[in-house]
Write a protein that holds these residues in place. Structure first.
Motif, mmCIF file in Angstrom:
data_model
loop_
_atom_site.group_PDB
_atom_site.id
_atom_site.type_symbol
_atom_site.label_atom_id
_atom_site.label_comp_id
_atom_site.label_asym_id
_atom_site.label_seq_id
_atom_site.Cartn_x
_atom_site.Cartn_y
_atom_site.Cartn_z
ATOM 1 N N TRP A 151 -3.938 9.137 3.710
ATOM 2 C CA TRP A 151 -2.916 9.747 4.547
ATOM 3 C C TRP A 151 -1.754 10.226 3.699
ATOM 4 C CZ3 TRP A 151 -4.813 10.472 9.166
ATOM 5 C CH2 TRP A 151 -5.656 9.538 9.748
ATOM 6 N N SER A 152 -1.150 11.317 4.134
ATOM 7 C CA SER A 152 0.108 11.747 3.512
ATOM 8 C C SER A 152 1.210 10.839 4.059
ATOM 9 C CB SER A 152 0.416 13.204 3.868
ATOM 10 O OG SER A 152 0.741 13.308 5.252
ATOM 11 N N GLN A 153 2.368 10.888 3.448
ATOM 12 C CA GLN A 153 3.487 10.072 3.915
ATOM 13 C C GLN A 153 3.851 10.450 5.346
ATOM 14 O OE1 GLN A 153 4.656 7.435 2.331
ATOM 15 N NE2 GLN A 153 6.128 6.981 3.945
ATOM 16 N N ARG A 154 3.820 11.741 5.652
ATOM 17 C CA ARG A 154 4.151 12.219 7.004
ATOM 18 C C ARG A 154 3.136 11.713 8.024
ATOM 19 N NH1 ARG A 154 7.344 13.078 10.920
ATOM 20 N NH2 ARG A 154 6.944 14.912 12.178
ATOM 21 N N GLU A 155 1.856 11.788 7.699
ATOM 22 C CA GLU A 155 0.816 11.301 8.613
ATOM 23 C C GLU A 155 0.963 9.795 8.836
ATOM 24 O OE1 GLU A 155 -2.878 14.330 7.693
ATOM 25 O OE2 GLU A 155 -2.336 12.834 6.175
ATOM 26 N N TYR A 156 1.264 9.079 7.760
ATOM 27 C CA TYR A 156 1.479 7.634 7.872
ATOM 28 C C TYR A 156 2.657 7.334 8.808
ATOM 29 C CZ TYR A 156 3.400 3.068 6.794
ATOM 30 O OH TYR A 156 3.933 1.813 6.917
ATOM 31 N N GLU A 157 3.755 8.072 8.662
ATOM 32 C CA GLU A 157 4.924 7.854 9.505
ATOM 33 C C GLU A 157 4.606 8.113 10.974
ATOM 34 O OE1 GLU A 157 7.900 10.340 7.710
ATOM 35 O OE2 GLU A 157 8.125 8.989 5.989
ATOM 36 N N LEU A 180 0.832 -1.206 0.000
ATOM 37 C CA LEU A 180 0.000 0.000 0.000
ATOM 38 C C LEU A 180 0.869 1.260 0.000
ATOM 39 C CD1 LEU A 180 -2.765 -1.112 2.531
ATOM 40 C CD2 LEU A 180 -3.024 -0.810 0.055
ATOM 41 N N CYS A 181 1.962 1.238 0.768
ATOM 42 C CA CYS A 181 2.882 2.388 0.789
ATOM 43 C C CYS A 181 3.506 2.606 -0.583
ATOM 44 C CB CYS A 181 3.977 2.167 1.822
ATOM 45 S SG CYS A 181 3.419 2.414 3.499
ATOM 46 N N ALA A 182 3.938 1.523 -1.210
ATOM 47 C CA ALA A 182 4.573 1.630 -2.533
ATOM 48 C C ALA A 182 3.596 2.160 -3.574
ATOM 49 C CB ALA A 182 5.118 0.265 -2.959
ATOM 50 N N ALA A 183 2.306 1.889 -3.389
ATOM 51 C CA ALA A 183 1.286 2.351 -4.324
ATOM 52 C C ALA A 183 0.831 3.784 -4.027
ATOM 53 C CB ALA A 183 0.083 1.406 -4.293
ATOM 54 N N GLY A 184 1.393 4.397 -2.979
ATOM 55 C CA GLY A 184 1.014 5.767 -2.637
ATOM 56 C C GLY A 184 -0.269 5.863 -1.843
ATOM 57 N N ASN A 185 -0.705 4.777 -1.240
ATOM 58 C CA ASN A 185 -1.925 4.754 -0.430
ATOM 59 C C ASN A 185 -1.597 4.127 0.932
ATOM 60 O OD1 ASN A 185 -4.587 4.901 0.359
ATOM 61 N ND2 ASN A 185 -5.179 3.037 -0.719
ATOM 62 N N PRO A 186 -0.741 4.802 1.729
ATOM 63 C CA PRO A 186 -0.272 4.183 2.974
ATOM 64 C C PRO A 186 -1.352 4.080 4.049
ATOM 65 C CG PRO A 186 0.491 6.435 2.856
ATOM 66 C CD PRO A 186 -0.198 6.144 1.557
#
Length: 140
Positions: A123-129, A55-61
C-alpha cells in the motif's frame, strides 16, 4: 510414605497451578497501570499496535486488527489477527499467554511472521491512511 500422609496433615483441596509470569511488552509505570497492563488482552492489543507502527516505519504499511473472543475481557478464550481485512492468524488465548510467558516479543514475532507469510499488497501511504480511517469508522 512420608510423615505428612501418615499424620493426615496434608490438604488435597483447592489445588491449583501457580500461573506462570508473563513478560510484558508494554511495561507498567506504576501500580494502577500494572493492573491494566498485566492483562493478556492489553498486551495482545499493544503488540498488534506496535507491529503496525513498525511496518509503517519500515515503509510497508498494513492495517492490523486483533479480535479477542470470549466473555472475559482480560483473558480472551481465542483471537484472530487481521491484516488489511484478511485473517492471517488465529489461536487460543492459552496459546497467546504461553507466548508472553516465553518472552515479551514472542507474540510480536509470531504476528510479524503471519503478516509476512500472507504476502499482502503493498500500500502507498495514502492508501494506508484511507484503510486506517475506514477501520476507525468501523470501530466507532
Amino acid at each position: 510414605m512420608d510423615n505428612f500422609s501418615v499424620r493426615g496433615e496434608r490438604n488435597f483441596h483447592n489445588l491449583a497451578a501457580k500461573p506462570k509470569r508473563m513478560h510484558l511488552l508494554d511495561g507498567p509505570s506504576g501500580y494502577a497501570s500494572a493492573m491494566v497492563k498485566s492483562s493478556l488482552s492489553h498486551q495482545m492489543r499493544f503488540t498488534v499496535q506496535r507491529l503496525e507502527e513498525e511496518l509503517c516505519a519500515a515503509g510497508n504499511p498494513h492495517v492490523l486488527q486483533i479480535k479477542l473472543l470470549g466473555n472475559d475481557s482480560r483473558e480472551p478464550s481465542s483471537w484472530k489477527l487481521f491484516a488489511d481485512g484478511a485473517c492471517v492468524a488465529n489461536g487460543s488465548g492459552a496459546f497467546a499467554r504461553e507466548c508472553f510467558c516465553k518472552g515479551a516479543e514472542v507474540f510480536l514475532d509470531l504476528c510479524r511472521d503471519a503478516v509476512e507469510a500472507a504476502e499482502l499488497c503493498q500500500w502507498s501511504q495514502r492508501e494506508y491512511e484511507l484503510l486506517s480511517a475506514a477501520r476507525g469508522v468501523a470501530m466507532a
